[in-house]
Design a protein around this motif. Sequence first.
Motif, PDB file in Angstrom:
ATOM      1  N   GLU A  53       0.729  -1.234   0.100  1.00 24.85           N
ATOM      2  CA  GLU A  53      -0.043   0.202  -0.055  1.00 24.85           C
ATOM      3  C   GLU A  53       0.741   1.367  -0.037  1.00 24.85           C
ATOM      4  O   GLU A  53       0.409   2.307  -0.440  1.00 24.85           O
ATOM      5  CB  GLU A  53      -0.936  -0.054   1.018  1.00 24.85           C
ATOM      6  CG  GLU A  53      -1.927  -1.091   1.215  1.00 24.85           C
ATOM      7  CD  GLU A  53      -2.519  -1.450   2.583  1.00 24.85           C
ATOM      8  OE1 GLU A  53      -3.725  -2.058   2.661  1.00 24.85           O
ATOM      9  OE2 GLU A  53      -2.038  -0.780   3.778  1.00 24.85           O
ATOM     10  N   LEU A  54       2.083   1.212   0.494  1.00 22.08           N
ATOM     11  CA  LEU A  54       2.806   2.498   0.608  1.00 22.08           C
ATOM     12  C   LEU A  54       3.272   3.243  -0.692  1.00 22.08           C
ATOM     13  O   LEU A  54       3.310   4.408  -0.739  1.00 22.08           O
ATOM     14  CB  LEU A  54       4.301   2.091   1.564  1.00 22.08           C
ATOM     15  CG  LEU A  54       4.445   2.076   3.078  1.00 22.08           C
ATOM     16  CD1 LEU A  54       5.503   1.612   3.486  1.00 22.08           C
ATOM     17  CD2 LEU A  54       3.924   3.597   3.299  1.00 22.08           C
ATOM     18  N   PRO A  55       3.262   2.352  -1.755  1.00 16.68           N
ATOM     19  CA  PRO A  55       3.771   3.257  -2.902  1.00 16.68           C
ATOM     20  C   PRO A  55       2.866   4.401  -3.409  1.00 16.68           C
ATOM     21  O   PRO A  55       3.078   5.434  -3.745  1.00 16.68           O
ATOM     22  CB  PRO A  55       3.933   2.178  -4.011  1.00 16.68           C
ATOM     23  CG  PRO A  55       4.522   0.948  -3.341  1.00 16.68           C
ATOM     24  CD  PRO A  55       3.875   0.992  -2.062  1.00 16.68           C
ATOM     25  N   LYS A  56       1.603   3.836  -3.450  1.00 17.72           N
ATOM     26  CA  LYS A  56       0.340   4.820  -3.600  1.00 17.72           C
ATOM     27  C   LYS A  56       0.382   6.045  -2.583  1.00 17.72           C
ATOM     28  O   LYS A  56      -0.007   6.997  -3.086  1.00 17.72           O
ATOM     29  CB  LYS A  56      -0.844   4.088  -3.594  1.00 17.72           C
ATOM     30  CG  LYS A  56      -1.904   4.689  -4.353  1.00 17.72           C
ATOM     31  CD  LYS A  56      -3.109   3.962  -4.608  1.00 17.72           C
ATOM     32  CE  LYS A  56      -4.481   4.721  -4.930  1.00 17.72           C
ATOM     33  NZ  LYS A  56      -5.560   4.051  -5.140  1.00 17.72           N
ATOM     34  N   LEU A  57       0.737   5.575  -1.316  1.00 16.09           N
ATOM     35  CA  LEU A  57       0.841   6.798  -0.406  1.00 16.09           C
ATOM     36  C   LEU A  57       1.496   7.580  -0.705  1.00 16.09           C
ATOM     37  O   LEU A  57       1.537   9.035  -0.262  1.00 16.09           O
ATOM     38  CB  LEU A  57       0.789   6.297   1.017  1.00 16.09           C
ATOM     39  CG  LEU A  57       0.788   6.972   1.984  1.00 16.09           C
ATOM     40  CD1 LEU A  57      -0.483   7.856   2.272  1.00 16.09           C
ATOM     41  CD2 LEU A  57       1.041   6.488   3.603  1.00 16.09           C
ATOM     42  N   VAL A  58       3.023   7.071  -0.869  1.00 13.95           N
ATOM     43  CA  VAL A  58       4.123   8.051  -1.256  1.00 13.95           C
ATOM     44  C   VAL A  58       3.751   9.021  -2.509  1.00 13.95           C
ATOM     45  O   VAL A  58       4.036  10.387  -2.370  1.00 13.95           O
ATOM     46  CB  VAL A  58       5.238   7.175  -1.461  1.00 13.95           C
ATOM     47  CG1 VAL A  58       6.312   8.031  -1.998  1.00 13.95           C
ATOM     48  CG2 VAL A  58       5.832   6.509  -0.019  1.00 13.95           C
ATOM     49  N   SER A  59       3.154   8.425  -3.435  1.00 11.66           N
ATOM     50  CA  SER A  59       2.492   9.227  -4.547  1.00 11.66           C
ATOM     51  C   SER A  59       1.671  10.097  -4.171  1.00 11.66           C
ATOM     52  O   SER A  59       1.703  11.487  -4.600  1.00 11.66           O
ATOM     53  CB  SER A  59       1.945   8.257  -5.725  1.00 11.66           C
ATOM     54  OG  SER A  59       3.062   7.287  -6.306  1.00 11.66           O
TER      55      SER A  59
END
Length: 120
Positions: free
Chosen positions: A101-107
């Motif tokens: 889930e983190l990559p989308k949050l970072v974006s």
Amino acid sequence: MRFDKDTKAAMVESFSDGRCTSTKGLSREEARAMLMKLNDLQPADPAMLKMKNKIFYYAHEMGWVKVNHNGKVVADGARVDDWCLKYSYLKKKLNNYTYAELPKLVSQFEAVYKHFLQTF
């Protein structure tokens, strides 16, 4: 996270109540439960830390800071969590995000930072 064949078979067997040892034999509900458990077992990983640090970098650059107990100015984790609970795509605290889930949050957070730069 990788498991040897015996460990994987035992795990599948436990989620299927002994009915099968291959993931192919799991029902949707059993597979979903097993995936949720695997997400919980996920170790703290350097790639996860790198993504979280990127969010903290952006927060620091936007002035979301506090002074820690050593007198050092650091990103304000409570403010990041408050933002995540209110605006992030899954509405949960930063440390509750899984690796997937983190990559989308970072974006998403990067977009907030870019907007900050344009309005500053």
